[in-house]
Design a protein around this motif. Structure first.
Motif, PDB file in Angstrom:
ATOM      1  N   SER A 160       0.826  -1.225   0.000  1.00  0.00           N
ATOM      2  CA  SER A 160       0.000   0.000   0.000  1.00  0.00           C
ATOM      3  C   SER A 160       0.850   1.261   0.000  1.00  0.00           C
ATOM      4  O   SER A 160       0.494   2.260   0.610  1.00  0.00           O
ATOM      5  CB  SER A 160      -0.919   0.004   1.222  1.00  0.00           C
ATOM      6  N   LEU A 211       2.740   4.468  -2.126  1.00  0.00           N
ATOM      7  CA  LEU A 211       2.109   5.428  -3.034  1.00  0.00           C
ATOM      8  C   LEU A 211       1.779   4.803  -4.391  1.00  0.00           C
ATOM      9  O   LEU A 211       0.696   5.019  -4.944  1.00  0.00           O
ATOM     10  CB  LEU A 211       3.028   6.645  -3.222  1.00  0.00           C
ATOM     11  N   VAL A 214       8.498  10.754  -6.341  1.00  0.00           N
ATOM     12  CA  VAL A 214       7.086  10.387  -6.507  1.00  0.00           C
ATOM     13  C   VAL A 214       6.510  10.853  -7.843  1.00  0.00           C
ATOM     14  O   VAL A 214       5.490  10.326  -8.298  1.00  0.00           O
ATOM     15  CB  VAL A 214       6.192  10.879  -5.336  1.00  0.00           C
TER      16      VAL A 214
HETATM   17  P1  FAD Z   1       6.722   1.733  -0.638  1.00  0.00           P
HETATM   18  O1  FAD Z   1       6.333   3.013  -0.004  1.00  0.00           O
HETATM   19  O2  FAD Z   1       7.936   1.063  -0.129  1.00  0.00           O
HETATM   20  O3  FAD Z   1       5.474   0.750  -0.533  1.00  0.00           O
HETATM   21  C1  FAD Z   1       5.575  -0.617  -0.647  1.00  0.00           C
HETATM   22  C2  FAD Z   1       4.685  -1.267   0.405  1.00  0.00           C
HETATM   23  O4  FAD Z   1       4.655  -2.682   0.183  1.00  0.00           O
HETATM   24  C3  FAD Z   1       5.196  -1.060   1.822  1.00  0.00           C
HETATM   25  O5  FAD Z   1       4.179  -0.505   2.614  1.00  0.00           O
HETATM   26  C4  FAD Z   1       5.574  -2.479   2.285  1.00  0.00           C
HETATM   27  O6  FAD Z   1       5.341  -2.668   3.665  1.00  0.00           O
HETATM   28  C5  FAD Z   1       4.650  -3.330   1.433  1.00  0.00           C
HETATM   29  N1  FAD Z   1       5.113  -4.700   1.222  1.00  0.00           N
HETATM   30  C6  FAD Z   1       6.371  -5.140   0.968  1.00  0.00           C
HETATM   31  N2  FAD Z   1       6.372  -6.466   0.766  1.00  0.00           N
HETATM   32  C7  FAD Z   1       5.096  -6.886   0.888  1.00  0.00           C
HETATM   33  C8  FAD Z   1       4.454  -8.158   0.761  1.00  0.00           C
HETATM   34  N3  FAD Z   1       5.135  -9.267   0.469  1.00  0.00           N
HETATM   35  N4  FAD Z   1       3.110  -8.226   0.953  1.00  0.00           N
HETATM   36  C9  FAD Z   1       2.394  -7.094   1.229  1.00  0.00           C
HETATM   37  N5  FAD Z   1       2.951  -5.884   1.362  1.00  0.00           N
HETATM   38  C10 FAD Z   1       4.283  -5.776   1.173  1.00  0.00           C
HETATM   39  N6  FAD Z   1       9.944  11.293  -2.594  1.00  0.00           N
HETATM   40  C11 FAD Z   1       9.463  12.521  -2.900  1.00  0.00           C
HETATM   41  O7  FAD Z   1       8.775  12.656  -3.907  1.00  0.00           O
HETATM   42  N7  FAD Z   1       9.708  13.607  -2.151  1.00  0.00           N
HETATM   43  C12 FAD Z   1      10.523  13.545  -1.076  1.00  0.00           C
HETATM   44  O8  FAD Z   1      10.682  14.542  -0.369  1.00  0.00           O
HETATM   45  C13 FAD Z   1      11.144  12.316  -0.777  1.00  0.00           C
HETATM   46  N8  FAD Z   1      12.029  12.224   0.202  1.00  0.00           N
HETATM   47  C14 FAD Z   1      12.482  11.017   0.593  1.00  0.00           C
HETATM   48  C15 FAD Z   1      13.317  10.944   1.694  1.00  0.00           C
HETATM   49  C16 FAD Z   1      13.681   9.715   2.185  1.00  0.00           C
HETATM   50  C17 FAD Z   1      14.607   9.659   3.370  1.00  0.00           C
HETATM   51  C18 FAD Z   1      13.182   8.531   1.593  1.00  0.00           C
HETATM   52  C19 FAD Z   1      13.476   7.200   2.183  1.00  0.00           C
HETATM   53  C20 FAD Z   1      12.399   8.591   0.465  1.00  0.00           C
HETATM   54  C21 FAD Z   1      12.050   9.841  -0.050  1.00  0.00           C
HETATM   55  N9  FAD Z   1      11.254   9.959  -1.173  1.00  0.00           N
HETATM   56  C22 FAD Z   1      10.773  11.177  -1.545  1.00  0.00           C
HETATM   57  C23 FAD Z   1      10.904   8.780  -1.991  1.00  0.00           C
HETATM   58  C24 FAD Z   1       9.491   8.278  -1.685  1.00  0.00           C
HETATM   59  O9  FAD Z   1       9.275   8.250  -0.301  1.00  0.00           O
HETATM   60  C25 FAD Z   1       9.349   6.876  -2.251  1.00  0.00           C
HETATM   61  O10 FAD Z   1       9.776   6.867  -3.592  1.00  0.00           O
HETATM   62  C26 FAD Z   1       7.913   6.368  -2.226  1.00  0.00           C
HETATM   63  O11 FAD Z   1       7.304   6.600  -0.993  1.00  0.00           O
HETATM   64  C27 FAD Z   1       7.930   4.873  -2.556  1.00  0.00           C
HETATM   65  O12 FAD Z   1       6.625   4.395  -2.743  1.00  0.00           O
HETATM   66  P2  FAD Z   1       6.390   2.925  -3.313  1.00  0.00           P
HETATM   67  O13 FAD Z   1       4.945   2.788  -3.506  1.00  0.00           O
HETATM   68  O14 FAD Z   1       7.272   2.670  -4.460  1.00  0.00           O
HETATM   69  O15 FAD Z   1       6.939   1.909  -2.205  1.00  0.00           O
END
Ligand code: FAD
Length: 426
Positions: free
Chosen positions: A8, A10, A410
């Protein structure tokens, strides 16, 4: 039609909201007890800190994420306040750090510290590279050849360290130019009201309103396959069937879920390519202060710091992110892969930087968070993302391991989700 979304974060929420709006029955499985992955808030001493991001959307109210949120009907206010970005330089040209004072220049004046010759070259390259973008090297290699000056490397490392958690030497020049083009096109960052959670909560509202379901504390432990299709996900030993599966957990973890169960065409290459991805790492230092340390709602880039790449103070835009009368300031520093074993030293250097940058100001270090491996800044370094498809015909990957080209953080996730939806919602 039914879609199951693994994770879940973004990327997962954007996909679920988009599909549910298009009439799909959607079900999300999230392994953690909270929704939002690296893009939600954690309450800490009355502050709204975050699980990852710095409460900032790289292209603010005009970028791809904002556009997608509007399209989906998610109610998010993204505020871009001037100055959008500021660069802190030492007080005098002979200084190479902030120990003896500093001055701030607006981002648009980044060319001022260049020599006259390099400024002229810059104008020439801004025009000529639009038609013929350079390829096949890192951004730093390109700079060394074309605009060699200490300032070039400093501003490039500071900008890409803040925006991608990478050094200029690790950003492919094609991606760097695409990002710069997008910066001119969409403009600089903005803060979502309510921080990261303001965005993910709005998406949850859309999913709920469209009849979708989100299961927390529900880890997907495996996939059931039939030829080139995934027929079900396995959670707590139970099979949940769907027509389409979207994975928001990155390519390597998705490949692990498939395991060695199949030898469909392209699977070996897919597993090898996934294993090659190196997540980008970083450190975030959260500060609390009574008086503003920065005093504006944009980014403060710090190219003369030893480690800190940039800082923001989001309470200048949304005071509700801190207790009344307090400010929340967050510093970000990229951690190079070679330094991953020395995180304590990297943190020390970051803290030393903050003392110089905010010399004479009073603040308290609230929390220090480091990000790597399974909980990184980005699952794949920008420019190296694999696309959304996998060798399984109905299994797609979204999120920051499958960003769209030229999309910072993002914004790249939003572009990736848009690309993915073009494959599904034909
Ligand atoms: P995630 O947020 O990692 O979501 C994946 C989800 O899948 C997680 O909740 C996890 O628990 C779940 N999951 C994993 N395996 C399983 C499984 N087997 N079964 C069920 N669920 C599972 N971006 C910006 O745009 N602006 C910023 O200012 C910014 N600053 C940042 C600063 C830091 C320090 C960090 C760490 C990141 C930053 N980012 C920023 C990047 C941004 O936060 C991420 O790119 C984005 O939140 C990632 O989203 P996602 O959906 O790819 O993955």
């Amino acid at each position: 039609m039914k879609a199951i979304i693994i994770g879940s974060g973004l990327g997962g929420l954007l996909s679920a909201a988009k599909l549910s709006k298009a009439g799909y029955q959607v079900e999300i499985f999230e392994r953690l007890p909270i929704i939002g992955g690296r893009f939600t808030n954690i309450q800490y001493q009355g502050f709204q800190l975050s699980t990852g991001a710095l409460h900032m959307i790289p292209h603010g109210p005009a970028g791809p994420l904002s556009q997608l949120l509007k399209e989906i009907g998610a109610d998010v206010e993204i505020v871009r306040k001037k100055p959008v970005s500021v660069i802190r330089i030492p007080r005098t040209r002979k200084d190479t750090d902030y120990k003896y004072g500093h001055k701030d220049i607006v981002f648009e004046d980044f060319k001022v510290p260049f020599t006259l010759l390099n400024r002229l070259k810059l104008i020439y390259y801004v025009i000529s590279t639009r038609k013929n973008p350079p390829t096949g090297q890192s951004f730093e290699e390109w700079c060394i050849k074309h605009i060699p000056q200490d300032w070039t490397y400093r501003i490039s490392d500071s900008f890409f360290g803040w925006a991608l958690s990478l050094k200029g030497a690790d950003v492919p020049v094609e991606e760097a130019f695409e990002i710069i083009e997008n910066l001119y096109h969409f403009g600089g960052p903005g803060v979502p009201m309510g921080g990261c959670k303001g965005v993910t909560d709005a998406l949850v509202n859309v999913i709920n309103a469209n009849g979708g379901t989100i299961h927390t504390s529900s880890e997907v432990a495996g996939l059931k396959l039939d030829n080139d299709k995934v027929t079900a996900v396995i959670v707590d030993g139970e099979e949940h069937t769907a027509d389409i599966i979207i994975s928001d957990i990155g390519h390597p973890a998705t490949a692990n879920l498939i395991g060695t169960q199949t030898n469909v065409s392209g699977m070996k290459e897919y597993i090898l390519k996934s294993k090659d991805l190196k997540p980008s790492a970083g450190i975030k230092i959260c500060l609390s202060s009574d008086k503003p340390l920065i005093g504006h709602g944009g980014v403060l880039l710090t190219p003369y710091a030893k480690r800190v790449n940039g800082i923001n103070e989001v309470t200048n835009v949304d005071p509700s992110l801190a207790p009344a009368g307090k400010h929340l300031t967050m510093a970000h520093q990229c951690v190079h892969w070679n330094d991953l074993d020395n995180l304590d030293r990297e943190i020390e250097l970051g803290i030393e930087d903050l003392k110089d940058i905010f010399s004479g100001k009073e603040y308290e270090v609230l929390l220090i968070q480091s990000y790597s491996n399974d909980w990184p800044v980005n699952r794949s370094p920008s420019g190296a993302d694999l696309k959304n498809r996998t060798p399984m015909s109905n299994l797609f990957v979204v999120g920051d391991g499958a960003k769209g080209k030229g999309g910072i953080e993002v914004e790249g996730i939003a572009l990736g989700v848009k690309n993915c939806m073009q494959n599904i919602l034909i």
